[in-house]
Write a protein that holds these residues in place. Structure first.
Motif, mmCIF file in Angstrom:
data_model
loop_
_atom_site.group_PDB
_atom_site.id
_atom_site.type_symbol
_atom_site.label_atom_id
_atom_site.label_comp_id
_atom_site.label_asym_id
_atom_site.label_seq_id
_atom_site.Cartn_x
_atom_site.Cartn_y
_atom_site.Cartn_z
ATOM 1 N N SER A 14 -3.694 0.150 -3.269
ATOM 2 C CA SER A 14 -4.757 0.491 -1.882
ATOM 3 C C SER A 14 -3.384 2.362 -1.420
ATOM 4 N N PRO A 35 0.637 -1.086 -0.084
ATOM 5 C CA PRO A 35 -0.225 0.041 0.547
ATOM 6 C C PRO A 35 0.753 1.377 -0.040
ATOM 7 N N GLU A 75 -3.704 5.884 0.364
ATOM 8 C CA GLU A 75 -4.447 6.587 1.291
ATOM 9 C C GLU A 75 -3.181 7.848 1.451
ATOM 10 N N ARG A 93 0.812 5.213 1.386
ATOM 11 C CA ARG A 93 0.327 6.026 2.011
ATOM 12 C C ARG A 93 0.922 7.694 2.095
#
Length: 300
Positions: A87, A35, A89, A37
């Protein structure tokens, strides 16, 4: 040193350099199935960057500053948010960028930051954030400047010394080469036989006649060092070089046209902790590709 399951953390701001860092981090995340970030650190007591302008602190409450900052970072990943293979964020965090990213490094696999190119050919400005994160992060830090040319053959370069300190550097480099489907070039610099051999020496001098036996010994040391890693990463094609000369110059030369240059950082100051060594600092300023600095164990 690093979280084996952590995300790739990338710090952004409003500069074009952070755009390059974000693109590199996303490409890396796709390769290693991790992921992403995305962090925008905002010192709201001073100012907050919005898409249109800088809003100064007196105009903002903490809540409003957070809202502006969160809107900015979410806008930065808007084109990536619907990618089913990624993924990602976006998080806005109050505080100075270097402190925020170093805290994030506690649980990250990798921290990525940008760098700014100067007018001089092959020279880059390593900003205070990049230097502080490379100094203090608990996981590897990648400083992205020139983005790799996708048309070139994939190759990762790693600079090592022939002792135990090379292990985390080699581990990271082999892992990156495996994920990227890249060849790995392991480079080891050495000095003349009158002093300690098998080290990357940050000394600039020349000797016209280098003993052949010393050259062979350095190459044998290097082969022994990487043998176990070659067994573990059998999918990675490896080229090893033991070269005599200034390690920074050698690694900068090797960085041209490469996907990534990996170095270790083990210099330790008894008062201020880990600081960038001369080789790692030199390649961060002059390498022609992204540079990964891997933290090593140090003693006071």
């Amino acid at each position: 040193m690093t979280s084996s399951h952590g995300p790739i953390v990338v710090g952004i701001d409003a500069s074009p350099d952070s755009g390059a860092a974000l693109r590199w981090a996303v490409k890396q995340a796709r390769a290693c199935h991790r992921p992403v970030r995305v962090i925008y650190a905002y010192p709201w007591l001073e100012a907050v960057q919005t898409e249109q302008h800088i809003v100064s602190a007196p105009e903002l409450s903490a809540t409003t500053a957070q809202a502006h900052a969160q809107q900015f970072v979410e806008q930065a990943i808007l084109s990536l948010a619907d990618d089913p293979e990624l993924s990602i964020e976006a998080v806005a965090i109050g505080g100075s960028a270097d402190h925020v990213l170093c805290r994030e490094s506690d649980s990250a696999y990798l921290v990525v930051v940008g760098s700014r190119k100067l007018h001089a050919v092959g020279s880059y400005l390593l900003g205070s954030v990049g230097q502080a994160v490379a100094n203090n992060a608990h996981c590897p830090t990648v400083v992205v400047r020139a983005e790799p040319d996708p048309g070139l053959a994939a190759e990762v370069v790693v600079g090592v010394s022939a002792d135990a300190s090379a292990e985390p550097v080699l581990a990271f480099a082999f892992e990156q080469a495996s994920w990227l489907g890249a060849r790995l070039r392991v480079v080891h610099g050495w000095k003349s036989p009158i002093g300690p051999r098998s080290t990357l020496f940050p000394l600039e001098f020349s000797e016209p006649n280098i003993d052949e036996l010393s050259s062979e010994a350095a190459q044998l040391d290097l082969a022994e060092l990487i043998a176990g890693w070659q067994d573990k990463f059998s999918d990675v094609e490896v080229i090893s070089e033991a070269r005599y000369g200034h390690p920074t110059s050698i690694l900068v030369e090797e960085s041209v046209g490469k996907q990534l240059l990996v170095v270790g950082n083990s210099t330790h100051h008894p008062l201020i902790g880990t600081v960038l060594g001369s080789v790692s600092l030199g390649v961060l300023h002059h390498a022609a590709c992204p540079v990964a600095v891997v933290p090593l164990a140090t003693s006071g």
